[in-house]
Scaffold this active site. Structure first.
Site, PDB file in Angstrom:
ATOM      1  N   ASP A 112     -10.886   3.384   5.271  1.00  0.00           N
ATOM      2  CA  ASP A 112     -11.388   2.044   4.970  1.00  0.00           C
ATOM      3  C   ASP A 112     -12.897   1.944   5.137  1.00  0.00           C
ATOM      4  O   ASP A 112     -13.479   0.892   4.864  1.00  0.00           O
ATOM      5  CB  ASP A 112     -10.706   1.013   5.882  1.00  0.00           C
ATOM      6  N   GLN A 138      -4.523  -1.516  10.048  1.00  0.00           N
ATOM      7  CA  GLN A 138      -4.443  -2.815   9.374  1.00  0.00           C
ATOM      8  C   GLN A 138      -4.983  -3.918  10.288  1.00  0.00           C
ATOM      9  O   GLN A 138      -4.561  -4.043  11.431  1.00  0.00           O
ATOM     10  CB  GLN A 138      -2.982  -3.103   8.971  1.00  0.00           C
ATOM     11  N   LYS A 171       0.839  -1.201   0.000  1.00  0.00           N
ATOM     12  CA  LYS A 171       0.000   0.000   0.000  1.00  0.00           C
ATOM     13  C   LYS A 171       0.877   1.256   0.000  1.00  0.00           C
ATOM     14  O   LYS A 171       0.633   2.203  -0.741  1.00  0.00           O
ATOM     15  CB  LYS A 171      -0.933  -0.010   1.226  1.00  0.00           C
TER      16      LYS A 171
END
Ligand code: NDP
Length: 280
Positions: free
Chosen positions: A117, A94, A50
């Site tokens: 997200d 994460q 990422k």
């Protein structure tokens, strides 16, 4: 019939180039902060990928590592600090988190204007109500792949294998928002094949290699394989790809399907949050 191979890598590359061009016109770089708690090797690889892609697109990124024994308090303090940092537009926590940390509590701390997200309860609720202002990257990437290949979703039967909060459920909601008739399957579903065989659009997100065999696929279906399974140094999806591509009308490969799209959507969401914050 041999299926059209949906080239997620190429579609993601085009999206990245578009983002890069737009970022180059901005006075200030969009900024992403990625938090990893613990030693999960896959998480380290994903965050590394990422960040590399952010760099290629001209997006500033920083990584915050917390040890496996990190406390919930430590993580929450870090999230609150990043919530207040001006150069950070987007915060990515994460997953998975170590067991002593509540995922729900941690995600609830991410400021909604930096929730890249779309995992915060507020954004989850919005998606449930049909508002897709900020949706999770993998489901968003799946929908984009369907759109890019000209797949009609309205009125179609969509079956999703997997009901996680990060893939299965939000994908189901996004398909429902587009008027698909949606079935969600999971590990307790009896006779999985009975459901999958009815799917015009089949999304496999179980994390089980070759769970979906060709006989479970309706002829001419669109098959999106989200699974990433590692065995003997090889990466494979949840679909028996070789056989399935002789039955489906279109199929995503693994690697090179949904994975690159997830990262492209992360860049897109970061840029979106940056622009929204600038407008405030
Ligand atoms: P989870 O493990 O959180 O969820 C898996 C889901 O699959 C669960 O709902 C589970 O059911 C269901 N399931 C497991 N086994 C079966 C089975 N035999 N039959 C039917 N359903 C089953 O995984 P994630 O949703 O996080 O990820 C799914 C896969 O997608 C993984 O391989 C992951 O690596 C990959 N992934 C890929 C991404 C990408 O960018 N390409 C991004 C995110 C994930 P139950 O709820 O009953 O346990």
């Amino acid at each position: 019939m041999t299926a059209q191979i949906i080239d997620g890598k190429a579609i993601a590359q085009k999206i990245k180039e578009k983002i890069k061009a737009e970022v180059a016109t901005l006075g200030k770089k969009p900024g992403l902060a990625a938090i990893i708690a613990g030693d999960n090797p896959a998480s380290k690889i994903y965050v590394g990928m990422k960040r590399k892609t952010c760099k290629e697109a001209g997006i500033y990124s920083e990584e915050h590592k917390l040890p496996e024994q990190a406390t919930e308090k430590e993580l929450i303090e870090l999230i609150r600090k990043l919530n207040n940092e001006d150069k950070i537009d987007a915060i990515l926590v994460q997953l998975p988190l170590p067991p002593q940390i509540s995922t729900e509590k941690a995600l609830n701390e991410v400021a909604i204007e930096k929730d890249v997200d779309g995992f915060s309860p507020a954004n989850v609720g919005k998606l449930m109500a049909g508002n897709e202002n900020m949706v999770p990257c993998t489901p968003k990437g799946i929908i984009r792949l369907l759109e890019e290949t000209g797949t009609k979703i309205d009125g179609k039967s969509a079956v999703i294998v997997g009901r996680s909060n990060i893939v299965g459920k939000p994908t189901a909601l996004m398909l429902l928002n587009r008027n698909a008739t949606v079935t969600i399957c999971h590990s307790k579903t009896s006779n999985l094949a009975e459901h999958t065989r009815k799917a015009d659009i089949l999304i496999a997100a179980a994390g089980k290699p070759k769970l979906i065999t060709a006989d479970m696929i309706k002829k001419g279906a669109i098959v999106i394989d989200v699974g990433i399974n590692k065995a003997d140094g090889e990466i494979s999806g949840d679909v028996d790809y070789k056989q399935a591509k002789e039955k489906a009308a279109a199929i995503t490969p693994v690697p090179g399907g949904v994975g690159p799209m997830t990262i492209a959507m992360l860049l897109e969401n970061t840029l979106k949050l940056h622009k929204e914050r600038k407008q405030k």
